[in-house]
Enzyme design. Structure first.
Site, PDB file in Angstrom:
ATOM      1  CG  HIS A   5      -1.975   1.091   1.137  1.00  0.00           C
ATOM      2  ND1 HIS A   5      -3.163   0.894   0.482  1.00  0.00           N
ATOM      3  CD2 HIS A   5      -2.008   2.367   1.592  1.00  0.00           C
ATOM      4  CE1 HIS A   5      -3.893   1.995   0.554  1.00  0.00           C
ATOM      5  NE2 HIS A   5      -3.200   2.916   1.222  1.00  0.00           N
TER       6      HIS A   5
ATOM      7  CG  HIS B 265      -2.960   0.126   4.527  1.00  0.00           C
ATOM      8  ND1 HIS B 265      -3.909  -0.402   3.692  1.00  0.00           N
ATOM      9  CD2 HIS B 265      -3.423   1.357   4.877  1.00  0.00           C
ATOM     10  CE1 HIS B 265      -4.895   0.466   3.542  1.00  0.00           C
ATOM     11  NE2 HIS B 265      -4.630   1.542   4.258  1.00  0.00           N
TER      12      HIS B 265
ATOM     13  CG  HIS C 169      -9.260   1.697   5.889  1.00  0.00           C
ATOM     14  ND1 HIS C 169      -9.133   2.723   6.797  1.00  0.00           N
ATOM     15  CD2 HIS C 169      -8.219   1.813   5.031  1.00  0.00           C
ATOM     16  CE1 HIS C 169      -8.058   3.438   6.499  1.00  0.00           C
ATOM     17  NE2 HIS C 169      -7.476   2.899   5.442  1.00  0.00           N
TER      18      HIS C 169
ATOM     19  CG  HIS D  68     -10.562   5.152   3.315  1.00  0.00           C
ATOM     20  ND1 HIS D  68     -10.548   6.418   3.865  1.00  0.00           N
ATOM     21  CD2 HIS D  68      -9.273   4.728   3.317  1.00  0.00           C
ATOM     22  CE1 HIS D  68      -9.306   6.751   4.178  1.00  0.00           C
ATOM     23  NE2 HIS D  68      -8.504   5.733   3.856  1.00  0.00           N
TER      24      HIS D  68
ATOM     25  CG  ASP E 279      -2.556   6.409   0.239  1.00  0.00           C
ATOM     26  OD1 ASP E 279      -3.476   6.237  -0.582  1.00  0.00           O
ATOM     27  OD2 ASP E 279      -2.565   5.899   1.374  1.00  0.00           O
TER      28      ASP E 279
ATOM     29  CD  GLU F 116      -6.687   3.602   1.218  1.00  0.00           C
ATOM     30  OE1 GLU F 116      -6.407   3.362   2.403  1.00  0.00           O
ATOM     31  OE2 GLU F 116      -6.059   4.414   0.519  1.00  0.00           O
TER      32      GLU F 116
ATOM     33  CG  ASP G 222      -0.982   3.975   5.230  1.00  0.00           C
ATOM     34  OD1 ASP G 222      -1.424   4.365   4.133  1.00  0.00           O
ATOM     35  OD2 ASP G 222      -1.559   4.225   6.306  1.00  0.00           O
TER      36      ASP G 222
END
Length: 476
Positions: free
Chosen positions: A97, A290, A269, A223, A99, A196, A359
């Site tokens: 993961h 993650h 999540h 999420h 971002d 995500e 993450d």
């Protein structure tokens, strides 16, 4: 008592992990030889007074002892670092993961022409740091804020997919891959795409299938917001709150369709009850892309032991998160506390159930020594110090994820004869002002001129517009 440096057995798996202190490099050797010529006066005198005679000359003074232990430690640290570099070159990390795509939107409005992905500021990820950290494959998340739910989440997700596809095809050191074989064959930094949050599909299985056609190979069901069909572990947003925290019937249809497609189900999540429901029905292994161990840091985003046991049975993996909030419960933390999560999960579910999902660029704070993607070798060094074997480390770096992906694809191949699901969510479950009921519009006219349409047509559905964009994008 005289302290002496000695041979240290770091781990016990074959020959790679046996670190023996070697002769110091020449400058250190010269310094050591010079220091050795300084008479250990006090130590010698005490030895002779006790009848030791000339044997005292062979005993190092405390200063010499400390210096030589420093040399041993320095040599061991250098040797350990070299071994870890060799190991990670042999088994480059698959990170579950990242971002960076979100930061590209926030900081640069997705204008790749204005930036250099080899060297980026204000982020924790760029190509040079991925190479330094021995990241061989990166799962990039196409994430859009939960506030986009019931609005333009589908369009925004397509735009994030577009920027990931662009950066992974326009830069020669990156390569977009969509299969386990592609991961194994790649000699570049392989890019995988994930979504995500299930709000990105707007409760539509055709939209899910179109995302797969665009190259998405994993989706987190939630999420920090609920969807109409799955519960989040968080309560940040008011969307679709209900007493039942597991999957609805449509949620089960989403999981089954992901199994049929060969898309990895991601439970990071998701609420624990949603995760339980998925693990009970999924025919393919799942991932927590993650997340970390709840036993070590009691945060709802982490995974409790009873779920780890179910995960082991499912043959899935939990990819340990590096974010301080989930590692050290909002303390800064360090490499050691991260390693504690690996140790605990190994104890409960085995090393076969572990991966790494940093993450980075999706969280504000990371432990000392693990500030960005270039620092992964520090984590592996810490695990070596804790006697993890080469096979165990190779598994958490790479082999476990490859196995999961291959088994997901195997389920896909076994279910190839099944037709795409036509399940639809009941409108009363997806109470969405942006959804259009497809009926003929009622026209009002004066003197033969059309004045207005009914309100249901004035508020044209965001979902229809987004879906048209999806279909158009598949033609590119």
């Amino acid at each position: 008592m005289v302290t002496q440096c000695s041979r240290t057995q770091v781990v016990s798996d074959e020959q790679w992990h046996t670190v023996v202190y070697r002769k110091p490099v020449e400058p250190l050797a010269l310094a050591a030889e010079a220091l050795w010529q300084i008479p250990p006066v006090e130590t010698t005198r005490l030895s002779e007074e006790r009848g030791g005679g000339s044997r005292g000359r062979g005993v190092m003074s405390p200063v010499k002892t400390l210096f030589f232990c420093f040399l041993c430690t320095s040599s061991w640290g250098s040797e350990l670092g070299e071994r870890v570099q060799q190991l990670m070159a042999k088994y480059p990390l698959i990170d579950g993961h990242n971002d960076l795509a979100l930061q590209l939107r926030i900081l640069h409005d997705n204008r790749l022409s204005q930036i250099d992905l080899y060297n980026l500021s204000k982020v924790a990820t760029d190509i040079h740091r991925l190479q330094t950290g021995h990241v061989g494959a990166q799962m990039f998340a196409a994430y859009v804020m939960c506030k986009a739910q019931e609005k333009d989440a589908v369009r925004l997700t397509i735009e994030q997919i577009d920027v990931i596809r662009r950066m992974c095809t326009e830069y020669p050191d990156l390569e977009l891959v969509t299969s386990a074989q592609g991961l194994m064959d790649s000699r570049k930094i392989a890019c995988l795409m994930s979504i995500e949050g299930g709000h990105s599909i707007d409760s539509s299985l055709p939209t899910l299938r179109m995302f797969y056609q665009l190259g998405v190979r994993s989706m987190a069901l939630t999420h920090t917001c609920n969807t109409p069909w799955a519960k989040s572990s968080s309560n940040f947003y008011p969307f679709y709150r209900r007493e039942n925290k597991s999957l609805t019937q449509f949620g089960k249809a989403v999981v089954m369709e992901m199994n049929r497609l060969g898309m990895i189900v991601d439970l990071s999540h998701s609420s624990w009850e949603t995760a339980r429901s998925v693990l009970e029905i999924s025919t393919a292994p799942i991932i927590f892309s993650h997340s970390s161990a709840f036993k070590v840091c009691e945060h709802v985003r982490n995974v409790p032991d009873w779920l780890l046991v179910m995960l082991k049975k499912n043959r899935g993996i939990i990819m340990v998160n590096m974010h301080s909030g989930f590692i050290a419960c909002n303390e800064k933390g360090d490499v050691s506390i991260v390693a504690d999560h690996f140790e605990h999960i190994k104890k409960v579910a085995g090393f076969e159930s572990i991966g790494i999902g940093g993450d980075y660029d999706g969280a504000p704070k990371f432990p000392d020594g693990l500030e960005d993607v270039s620092k992964y070798p520090a984590l592996i060094e810490e695990l070596v110090r804790r006697n993890w074997t080469e096979h165990e480390l190779a598994s958490i770096l790479r082999l476990n994820f490859l196995r999961v992906f291959q088994e997901v694809e195997k389920v896909r191949d076994e279910e190839r004869s099944q037709t795409p699901s036509e399940a639809q969510i009941p409108l009363e479950e997806a109470v969405n002002p942006c959804r259009l009921t497809l009926t003929h519009p009622v026209l009002s006219s004066v003197s033969g001129s059309i004045l207005s349409l009914t309100p249901s047509v004035n508020v044209l559905t965001c979902s229809v517009v987004s879906f048209v964009l999806l279909l158009f994008s598949t033609l590119l």
